[in-house]
Scaffold this motif. Structure first.
Motif, short mmCIF file in Angstrom:
data_model
loop_
_atom_site.label_atom_id
_atom_site.label_comp_id
_atom_site.label_asym_id
_atom_site.label_seq_id
_atom_site.Cartn_x
_atom_site.Cartn_y
_atom_site.Cartn_z
N CYS A 168 43.15 45.60 41.49
CA CYS A 168 42.97 44.31 42.19
C CYS A 168 44.24 43.46 42.09
O CYS A 168 44.36 42.44 42.76
CB CYS A 168 41.76 43.55 41.65
N CYS A 186 38.26 41.77 33.93
CA CYS A 186 37.48 42.94 33.52
C CYS A 186 38.42 44.14 33.76
O CYS A 186 39.59 43.94 34.06
CB CYS A 186 36.19 43.06 34.33
N ALA A 191 34.92 44.35 40.09
CA ALA A 191 33.97 43.28 39.76
C ALA A 191 34.66 41.93 39.92
O ALA A 191 34.52 41.29 40.95
CB ALA A 191 33.40 43.46 38.36
N CYS A 192 35.49 41.51 38.93
CA CYS A 192 35.98 40.12 38.93
C CYS A 192 37.07 39.84 39.95
O CYS A 192 37.23 38.72 40.40
CB CYS A 192 36.50 39.77 37.52
N LYS A 193 37.84 40.83 40.31
CA LYS A 193 39.04 40.69 41.16
C LYS A 193 40.03 39.67 40.60
O LYS A 193 40.86 39.13 41.32
CB LYS A 193 38.66 40.30 42.60
N CYS A 249 38.31 47.85 37.98
CA CYS A 249 39.12 48.42 39.08
C CYS A 249 40.26 49.30 38.57
O CYS A 249 41.16 49.65 39.33
CB CYS A 249 39.70 47.28 39.90
S1 FES Z 1 38.18 43.83 39.36
FE1 FES Z 1 38.23 42.89 37.38
S2 FES Z 1 40.28 43.33 36.76
FE2 FES Z 1 40.25 44.07 38.79
#
Ligand code: FES
Ligand SMILES: Cc1cc2nc3c(=O)[nH]c(=O)nc-3n(C[C@H](O)[C@H](O)[C@H](O)COP(=O)(O)OP(=O)(O)OC[C@H]3O[C@@H](n4cnc5c(N)ncnc54)[C@H](O)[C@@H]3O)c2cc1C
Length: 367
Positions: free
Chosen positions: A351, A318, A312-314, A321
């Motif tokens: 990520c 969050c 999600a956030c990369k 991943c």
């Molecule tokens: S996609 Fe959110 S912490 Fe890696």
């Protein structure tokens, strides 16, 4: 207990859209009986939406505001962010009957509850940060009948207070077990403690006035970064053990103070700089990738190879991943989402993960 399962998107029908404040909506999803187990969640968790905005695919996480005790209910609250692509589209255009791609619930912003315990839960929320806190608050008060909850809730003004009425209702329902203190940036309360931003000093004063009992305490913080830094500083000064301090970030930190709060490393000191053979286990299948130590993170390399890995956030905030390292050494650039225990157990945010040995095996199925 946090349910473990494969992270997957499902199409869910929007059952309700309620305009909560001028810039925030509460969205309820219809969960078909066949997906009840997939969408079981724990108080404090979030879901990730996959949206198309102006032709671009965006993934955004939103905390669940309903309680797992409210059977078959899964609701989120979305607050419009200035120039925010996903939040503006949702707040302006989402209607009942539409369908959204929703990932199964995730997240660590929670604590185990026990009906025999007598504890004091203390939360600091601001703006949309109330969303996971509301789920925690409702669940705590119903699960632990001897425990109490104090909420310090910051907003700009009364009209922007998300869940203002709901909190009033809950106060009536739970009496003295629930205390809610509003702190308004533009407030004009006679008592200056309730006006202005939640600074470190104000957090200390609020705690000194309203959190004085000897009960065991669990602290939760969710809101804008500076508020979280300030409250963490106040709690640290009071000697609160990090184990009992739960923090949820909505965006990657930009301040040095916030960055130093969290553990960035996965403990690898290896100097591997070549290209690693990385086995990815996903949905029961094995995939072999070649990933340079100085190249893309494992998640990006997996996406580039056409794998449908969850994310999600990369940005390390969050934990969508998350995966487990079964073999080899890796290093995470940042980590604001995994607990120290999870890192010790070999979990990583892919990520942020780079190989640091010639052979690495990463399992997404052990989410
Ligand atoms: S996609 Fe959110 S912490 Fe890696
Ligand atoms: C675990 C988790 C739970 C979350 N829960 C909620 C929730 O319950 N309710 C909710 O409304 N949001 C929540 N968020 C934030 C949400 O995922 C999006 O980041 C937010 O809606 C902004 O996305 P956007 O596409 O509208 O903005 P973008 O187009 O991505 O960003 C536009 C601008 O706004 C800034 N920005 C992005 N997010 C924020 C923010 N939260 N506050 C201030 N500035 C920001 C960006 O830096 C950028 O400058 C959560 C995020 C995470 C990681």
């Amino acid at each position: 207990m946090i349910p473990t399962r494969m992270a997957r998107f499902h199409s869910l029908e929007v059952a309700t859209v309620h305009q909560e404040t001028p810039d925030a909506i509460v969205v309820g999803f219809r969960i078909p009986a066949a997906l009840h187990a997939e969408f079981a969640f724990t108080h404090g968790q979030y879901v990730t939406l996959k949206l198309t905005v102006n032709g671009e695919e965006l993934r955004r996480s939103y905390s669940i505001c309903s309680s797992p005790l409210d059977k078959d209910e899964l609701r989120i609250a979305v607050k419009r962010v200035d120039k925010g692509r996903a939040s503006s589209q949702l707040v302006e255009k989402l209607k009942q009957g539409m369908t959204l791609e929703v990932m199964t619930p995730m997240g660590n912003f929670t604590t185990a509850l026990d009906a025999t315990q007598e504890r004091h839960f203390v939360a600091f929320a601001a703006g949309s940060g109330i969303t996971p806190i509301l789920s925690i608050l409702k669940t705590v008060l119903r699960t632990e009948p001897k425990s109490r909850f104090t909420l310090f809730y910051g907003n700009t003004d009364t009209d922007r207070i998300i869940f203002r009425e709901k909190l009033e209702e809950l106060k009536v329902q739970h009496g003295q077990r629930l205390s809610v203190h509003h702190i308004l940036t533009r407030g004009k309360d006679e008592d200056a403690l309730f006006n202005g931003r939640i600074t470190t000093d104000k957090a200390k004063q609020l705690l000194g006035r309203f959190v004085t009992d000897a009960l065991h305490k669990e602290f939760f913080i969710c809101g804008p970064e500076q508020m979280m830094v300030n409250v963490s500083e106040a709690l640290e000064a009071m000697g609160v053990d990090k184990k009992h301090l739960h923090i949820e970030l909505f965006t990657s930190p930009v301040t040095a103070e916030a960055k130093k709060e969290v553990d960035h490393s996965h403990g690898s000191t290896a100097k591997f700089t070549g290209t690693a053979s990385v086995k990815i286990i996903l949905d029961g299948r094995e995939h072999e990738l070649q990933i340079p130590a100085k190249g893309d993170a494992v998640l990006d390399a997996a996406i580039d190879s056409g794998l449908d890995v969850p994310y999600a956030c990369k940005g390390a905030v969050c934990c969508t991943c998350k995966a487990r390292v079964l073999e080899g050494k890796v290093e995470m650039a940042m980590n604001y989402a995994l607990t120290d225990e999870e890192v010790a157990d070999g979990y990583v945010l892919t990520c942020q993960t780079h190989p640091r040995s010639a052979r690495v095996v990463i399992d997404y199925d052990q989410h």
